[in-house]
Design a protein around this motif. Structure first.
Motif, PDB file in Angstrom:
ATOM      1  N   SER A  25      55.303  96.423  83.851  1.00  0.00           N
ATOM      2  CA  SER A  25      53.948  96.319  83.234  1.00  0.00           C
ATOM      3  C   SER A  25      52.796  96.978  84.401  1.00  0.00           C
ATOM      4  O   SER A  25      53.091  97.042  85.486  1.00  0.00           O
ATOM      5  CB  SER A  25      53.672  94.817  83.043  1.00  0.00           C
ATOM      6  OG  SER A  25      53.701  94.075  84.081  1.00  0.00           O
ATOM      7  N   PHE A  27      51.986 100.134  84.195  1.00  0.00           N
ATOM      8  CA  PHE A  27      52.164 101.359  84.180  1.00  0.00           C
ATOM      9  C   PHE A  27      53.330 101.789  83.106  1.00  0.00           C
ATOM     10  O   PHE A  27      53.782 100.938  82.639  1.00  0.00           O
ATOM     11  CB  PHE A  27      52.731 102.104  85.756  1.00  0.00           C
ATOM     12  CG  PHE A  27      54.039 101.643  85.987  1.00  0.00           C
ATOM     13  CD1 PHE A  27      54.225 100.256  86.463  1.00  0.00           C
ATOM     14  CD2 PHE A  27      54.939 102.642  85.878  1.00  0.00           C
ATOM     15  CE1 PHE A  27      55.585 100.058  86.634  1.00  0.00           C
ATOM     16  CE2 PHE A  27      56.335 102.161  86.252  1.00  0.00           C
ATOM     17  CZ  PHE A  27      56.602 100.842  86.679  1.00  0.00           C
ATOM     18  N   THR A  28      53.290 103.037  82.908  1.00  0.00           N
ATOM     19  CA  THR A  28      54.342 103.462  81.975  1.00  0.00           C
ATOM     20  C   THR A  28      55.531 103.975  82.555  1.00  0.00           C
ATOM     21  O   THR A  28      55.372 105.026  83.373  1.00  0.00           O
ATOM     22  CB  THR A  28      53.729 104.455  80.943  1.00  0.00           C
ATOM     23  OG1 THR A  28      52.577 103.921  80.138  1.00  0.00           O
ATOM     24  CG2 THR A  28      54.582 104.909  79.902  1.00  0.00           C
ATOM     25  N   SER A  30      57.996 106.070  81.670  1.00  0.00           N
ATOM     26  CA  SER A  30      58.222 107.347  81.217  1.00  0.00           C
ATOM     27  C   SER A  30      57.806 108.238  82.075  1.00  0.00           C
ATOM     28  O   SER A  30      57.938 109.499  81.942  1.00  0.00           O
ATOM     29  CB  SER A  30      57.930 107.462  79.746  1.00  0.00           C
ATOM     30  OG  SER A  30      56.332 107.446  79.484  1.00  0.00           O
ATOM     31  N   SER A  31      56.800 107.800  83.042  1.00  0.00           N
ATOM     32  CA  SER A  31      56.000 108.798  83.863  1.00  0.00           C
ATOM     33  C   SER A  31      56.735 108.729  85.243  1.00  0.00           C
ATOM     34  O   SER A  31      56.253 109.451  86.011  1.00  0.00           O
ATOM     35  CB  SER A  31      54.574 108.280  83.850  1.00  0.00           C
ATOM     36  OG  SER A  31      53.792 108.450  82.615  1.00  0.00           O
ATOM     37  N   SER A  53      62.467 110.459  85.042  1.00  0.00           N
ATOM     38  CA  SER A  53      61.516 110.153  84.199  1.00  0.00           C
ATOM     39  C   SER A  53      61.718 110.237  82.499  1.00  0.00           C
ATOM     40  O   SER A  53      61.440 109.437  81.611  1.00  0.00           O
ATOM     41  CB  SER A  53      60.138 110.598  84.499  1.00  0.00           C
ATOM     42  OG  SER A  53      59.843 112.032  84.189  1.00  0.00           O
ATOM     43  N   ASN A  74      62.017 103.356  76.961  1.00  0.00           N
ATOM     44  CA  ASN A  74      60.653 103.637  77.608  1.00  0.00           C
ATOM     45  C   ASN A  74      59.685 103.166  76.371  1.00  0.00           C
ATOM     46  O   ASN A  74      58.595 102.746  76.956  1.00  0.00           O
ATOM     47  CB  ASN A  74      60.325 105.258  77.286  1.00  0.00           C
ATOM     48  CG  ASN A  74      61.071 105.968  78.372  1.00  0.00           C
ATOM     49  OD1 ASN A  74      61.175 105.358  79.532  1.00  0.00           O
ATOM     50  ND2 ASN A  74      61.184 107.398  78.498  1.00  0.00           N
ATOM     51  N   ASN A  77      59.465  99.548  77.756  1.00  0.00           N
ATOM     52  CA  ASN A  77      58.907  99.940  79.108  1.00  0.00           C
ATOM     53  C   ASN A  77      59.887  99.219  80.201  1.00  0.00           C
ATOM     54  O   ASN A  77      59.490  98.195  81.084  1.00  0.00           O
ATOM     55  CB  ASN A  77      57.524  99.309  79.276  1.00  0.00           C
ATOM     56  CG  ASN A  77      56.759 100.164  80.324  1.00  0.00           C
ATOM     57  OD1 ASN A  77      56.939 101.431  80.451  1.00  0.00           O
ATOM     58  ND2 ASN A  77      55.917  99.344  81.203  1.00  0.00           N
ATOM     59  N   ARG A  98      59.975 101.702  91.446  1.00  0.00           N
ATOM     60  CA  ARG A  98      59.422 102.741  90.947  1.00  0.00           C
ATOM     61  C   ARG A  98      59.458 103.808  92.142  1.00  0.00           C
ATOM     62  O   ARG A  98      59.061 103.728  93.290  1.00  0.00           O
ATOM     63  CB  ARG A  98      58.037 102.457  90.417  1.00  0.00           C
ATOM     64  CG  ARG A  98      57.487 103.581  89.903  1.00  0.00           C
ATOM     65  CD  ARG A  98      55.937 103.177  89.380  1.00  0.00           C
ATOM     66  NE  ARG A  98      54.831 103.446  90.470  1.00  0.00           N
ATOM     67  CZ  ARG A  98      53.706 103.168  90.175  1.00  0.00           C
ATOM     68  NH1 ARG A  98      53.206 102.983  89.014  1.00  0.00           N
ATOM     69  NH2 ARG A  98      53.043 103.132  91.182  1.00  0.00           N
TER      70      ARG A  98
END
Length: 121
Positions: A25, A27-28, A30-31, A53, A74, A77, A98
């Motif tokens: 949570s 942030f996303t 997928s990035s 990613s 994704n 998340n 991350r």
């Protein structure tokens, strides 16, 4: 605020299976490329696996290749680690992390609190 919350740890039997999850949570995912790492009692942090990613490819430590599978959803998340045929030496606190945008694995810019996995018969 970035948060990574691991779950799914517990007792696993050698030759069994276990699936870890990491809910992100703030942030996303997928990035970002994402990784799993682990720390056994009295040892340093060991990188286990990473996924790009876009999910196009994954990489694994030699010690788990062919037995563990990293994946990501994704839409939810969430990052996963499917552990098949875990070994007793895989007993450790497992973290999801991350990766920074440096393009180099193991350059984490955030990580969770970990979930304990104990492999024993």
């Amino acid at each position: 605020q970035v948060q990574l919350v691991e779950s799914g740890g517990g007792l696993a039997q050698p030759g069994g299976s276990l699936r870890l999850s990491c809910a992100a949570s703030g942030f996303t995912i997928s990035s970002y490329a994402m990784s799993w790492a682990r720390q056994a009692p009295g040892k340093g942090l060991e990188w286990v696996s990473g996924i790009y990613s876009d999910g196009s490819d994954a990489v694994y430590a030699r010690s788990v290749k062919g037995r563990f599978t990293i994946s990501r959803d994704n839409a939810k998340n969430t990052l996963y680690l499917q552990m098949s045929s875990p070994k007793p030496k895989g007993t450790a606190l497992y973290y999801c992390a991350r990766e920074s945008h440096s393009g180099v694995w193991e350059e984490y810019d955030d990580w969770g609190q970990g979930t304990q996995v104990t492999v024993s018969s």
